[in-house]
Structure formats: structure tokens, C-alpha cells
Write a protein that holds these residues in place. Structure first.
Motif, PDB file in Angstrom:
ATOM      1  N   SER A 130      -4.370   3.948  17.827  1.00  0.00           N
ATOM      2  CA  SER A 130      -4.620   5.193  17.093  1.00  0.00           C
ATOM      3  C   SER A 130      -3.521   5.551  16.105  1.00  0.00           C
ATOM      4  O   SER A 130      -3.673   6.511  15.352  1.00  0.00           O
ATOM      5  CB  SER A 130      -4.792   6.348  18.087  1.00  0.00           C
ATOM      6  N   MET A 131      -2.411   4.814  16.083  1.00  0.00           N
ATOM      7  CA  MET A 131      -1.300   5.183  15.199  1.00  0.00           C
ATOM      8  C   MET A 131      -1.681   5.262  13.721  1.00  0.00           C
ATOM      9  O   MET A 131      -1.224   6.163  13.010  1.00  0.00           O
ATOM     10  CB  MET A 131      -0.132   4.215  15.400  1.00  0.00           C
ATOM     11  N   PRO A 132      -2.493   4.348  13.179  1.00  0.00           N
ATOM     12  CA  PRO A 132      -2.867   4.515  11.762  1.00  0.00           C
ATOM     13  C   PRO A 132      -3.587   5.825  11.482  1.00  0.00           C
ATOM     14  O   PRO A 132      -3.502   6.353  10.370  1.00  0.00           O
ATOM     15  CB  PRO A 132      -3.787   3.304  11.511  1.00  0.00           C
ATOM     16  N   LEU A 133      -4.284   6.365  12.470  1.00  0.00           N
ATOM     17  CA  LEU A 133      -4.985   7.632  12.267  1.00  0.00           C
ATOM     18  C   LEU A 133      -4.038   8.822  12.248  1.00  0.00           C
ATOM     19  O   LEU A 133      -4.439   9.922  11.856  1.00  0.00           O
ATOM     20  CB  LEU A 133      -6.037   7.825  13.379  1.00  0.00           C
ATOM     21  N   TRP A 134      -2.779   8.628  12.672  1.00  0.00           N
ATOM     22  CA  TRP A 134      -1.826   9.731  12.663  1.00  0.00           C
ATOM     23  C   TRP A 134      -1.475  10.169  11.242  1.00  0.00           C
ATOM     24  O   TRP A 134      -0.954  11.265  11.044  1.00  0.00           O
ATOM     25  CB  TRP A 134      -0.545   9.333  13.386  1.00  0.00           C
ATOM     26  N   LEU A 135      -1.734   9.286  10.270  1.00  0.00           N
ATOM     27  CA  LEU A 135      -1.467   9.651   8.883  1.00  0.00           C
ATOM     28  C   LEU A 135      -2.416  10.729   8.386  1.00  0.00           C
ATOM     29  O   LEU A 135      -2.143  11.380   7.384  1.00  0.00           O
ATOM     30  CB  LEU A 135      -1.549   8.412   7.983  1.00  0.00           C
ATOM     31  N   TRP A 195       0.812  -1.207   0.000  1.00  0.00           N
ATOM     32  CA  TRP A 195       0.000   0.000   0.000  1.00  0.00           C
ATOM     33  C   TRP A 195       0.853   1.267   0.000  1.00  0.00           C
ATOM     34  O   TRP A 195       0.338   2.359  -0.241  1.00  0.00           O
ATOM     35  CB  TRP A 195      -0.939  -0.004   1.197  1.00  0.00           C
TER      36      TRP A 195
END
Length: 314
Positions: A153-158, A63
């Protein structure tokens, strides 16, 4: 609500002034030395391996392959060599921040509470509502929950806006849980602590969120140390010291707020457990006077009865 805001603002300015105290500055330097040793040690033994692991991950992630190809078409070349060290730093920073928080809570917090108590709240009774073991368990449990929330929540930091919202909120919640407990552990009973958490939950959470955003500010210094590699060994210790000083300010803010709220709670308590410093002498004197029998009968009192063999005087 208005009274809680007054307590919050008063505690803020007092905490800012206490940060200039020589004892606070000295305490803020102790965790810095430990954190520098920890960062240098981890970097010496694991930096290359961590960068290679992240580099392999971002190169094989399907991805992300389109993003690297798009950046390469724009003329940026192979950016994975720059992104990998940056991601390592971004991943390690939360761990170091949590370690700093635990160091402040376990070592600096008792010293700062003692400083505030000596200078402002020497009259407060110490009911020992929280032991060292309870404080450690509370801190570790709260840190574990915050770590889980951080990882989830780390994926939302993008998403650009969320990276400025979620981490400070998590740090703020963690700061609120740990430092409010430790600020009240020595002086408040368990019942008083529960009541203060219930009354001032909004104010305590607000302090935690504000200090959470303040704790996120040194990340700019940390990132600058990654971008400007020549200044890495100067900017990173500065960032760690700022983290520590922010947490010291946070602990002072919580201590001033919580102990002032505890003082107010005891002042309004009908049980009589509270001893106001300005009323100690008056209360003791009043208690002594109350214990003495009165010598003057009231006007409505009946006259004493005469013996049966005596008649009243004409």
C-alpha cells in the motif's frame, strides 16, 4: 449489539483509568529505553548510508525528475536534500512501530493482563487456551501479513486522503489480531476464543482501528523532530514513549473487553462450567441439598405395602 457497545465503552474508560496506575507507567518506560537504544544505534551506523541511498534513488527516478524541476522553477531550489532524510524517517517509522507492538505483546501484555485479572477478574477460570509459542507464532504471522499489506500500500500513501486511512487501518487490524489473542490466551479455551472472535469481531476491529489512529498521532511528533533538527533527540524519544503508551492503553482496552466478554459468555453457557462469584456459595449449598434424599413422601404417593401375614388395622 447494544451489549457489545456497552462492553466496549466500559472497557475504554477502565483502560484509560488504568493508564494512570504506577505499574502501567513503569512498564511503558521499559520499551522506551530499548527503542531509544535501537534508534540511536541504527542512526549511528546506518543513517548516512540510508540517506545517501534514498537520495540516489529519488535523483535517478525519472518519474520524480519532473517534480524536482517544477519545484526548482518555483524557487524552492534543490529540495532533494530535505526530502531524502524525511523519506528515511517515514520508511523506518513503521518498522519501529512494529517492533514496539511486538515488545508490548510479548513483554507488557502478560503483565497488564495479570494486573487486570488481579483487580477485576480473579474469579475467572484459567483454561490456558493459548501457549507462549502459539502467541509468538500468531503475532509473527499477523505481523508478516501486516508488513506485506504495508509495503503493497505504500505507493497509495502519495494520495493525501489515503495516507490518513490505510496505515491506521493496517495497524488497527494488526493490533486487533495480536492483542485480542493475547488477552484471551491464558483464560479462554480455544473454543471460547473462536466463539468470542466470531461474536465480537466488529467490536474488536473497531478497537483496533481506533487505537490504530491513536498510534498514528505520534507521527506528528516524530516529523517535528525531523523538521526541527535541534529538538530531534528530545521529540523522537517522546514520540516513541507515546507510541508505547498508546499500545499499553490498547492492550488494557482489549483485556478489559475480552475478559468481560468471556465472563458473559460463561455466564450464559448451559454446560455449567461457569462459576459466578456471587453464586458460588448458593450453588454449593443447592448441590448439597439436591444430593440428600427427601424424607417426606408426596401426597399422591401410594402407601407402603404390608407383609402378606398381616391384615390392615380395622
Amino acid at each position: 449489539m447494544l451489549g457489545s457497545m456497552r462492553l466496549l465503552l466500559d472497557a475504554f474508560w477502565r483502560a484509560a483509568a488504568y493508564c494512570l496506575h504506577p505499574r502501567v507507567i513503569g512498564l511503558s518506560m521499559l520499551p522506551l529505553g530499548l527503542m531509544v537504544l535501537l534508534a540511536v544505534g541504527l542512526g549511528y551506523f546506518y543513517w548516512d548510508a540510508a540517506v545517501q541511498w534514498v537520495l540516489a534513488w529519488i535523483e535517478t527516478a525519472s518519474w520524480l525528475s519532473r517534480l524536482w524541476a517544477w519545484l526548482k522553477d518555483l524557487g524552492f531550489g534543490d529540495v532533494t536534500g530535505v526530502v531524502a532524510p524525511l523519506l528515511v524517517v517515514l520508511l523506518v517509522t513503521p518498522v519501529l512501530v512494529v517492533v514496539v507492538l511486538l515488545i508490548v505483546a510479548l513483554f507488557m501484555m502478560p503483565a497488564l493482563v495479570s494486573l487486570v485479572t488481579e483487580r477485576r477478574f480473579a474469579h475467572l477460570e484459567r483454561k490456558q487456551g493459548g501457549s507462549l509459542l502459539a502467541s509468538l507464532a500468531w503475532s509473527l504471522g499477523s505481523t508478516l501479513l501486516a508488513g506485506i499489506a504495508l509495503v503493497v500500500s505504500m505507493p497509495l500513501w502519495l494520495v493525501p486522503p489515503l495516507v490518513l486511512i490505510l496505515p491506521p487501518l493496517i495497524w488497527g487490524w494488526l493490533t486487533y489480531r495480536v492483542m485480542a489473542f493475547d488477552a484471551l490466551a491464558e483464560h479462554a479455551s480455544r473454543e471460547e476464543r473462536v466463539e468470542l472472535f466470531r461474536r465480537h469481531r466488529g467490536g474488536l476491529l473497531l478497537i483496533g482501528v481506533v487505537t490504530g489512529y491513536m498510534g498514528a498521532a505520534p507521527s506528528l511528533v516524530w516529523a517535528s523532530g525531523v523538521v526541527f533538527l535541534a529538538a530531534f533527540y528530545i521529540l523522537i524519544p517522546i514520540a516513541i514513549w507515546i507510541y508505547t503508551l498508546v499500545f499499553a492503553f490498547s492492550s488494557l482496552w482489549f483485556t478489559h473487553f475480552c475478559l468481560a466478554a468471556l465472563e458473559r459468555l460463561r455466564a450464559e453457557s448451559p454446560s455449567g462450567d461457569v462459576v459466578a462469584p456471587s453464586a458460588v456459595v448458593a450453588d454449593d449449598a443447592g448441590a448439597a441439598r439436591t444430593a440428600l434424599p427427601t424424607a417426606t413422601p408426596s401426597a399422591d404417593a401410594a402407601p407402603p405395602a404390608l407383609p402378606s401375614n398381616q391384615a390392615p388395622a380395622p
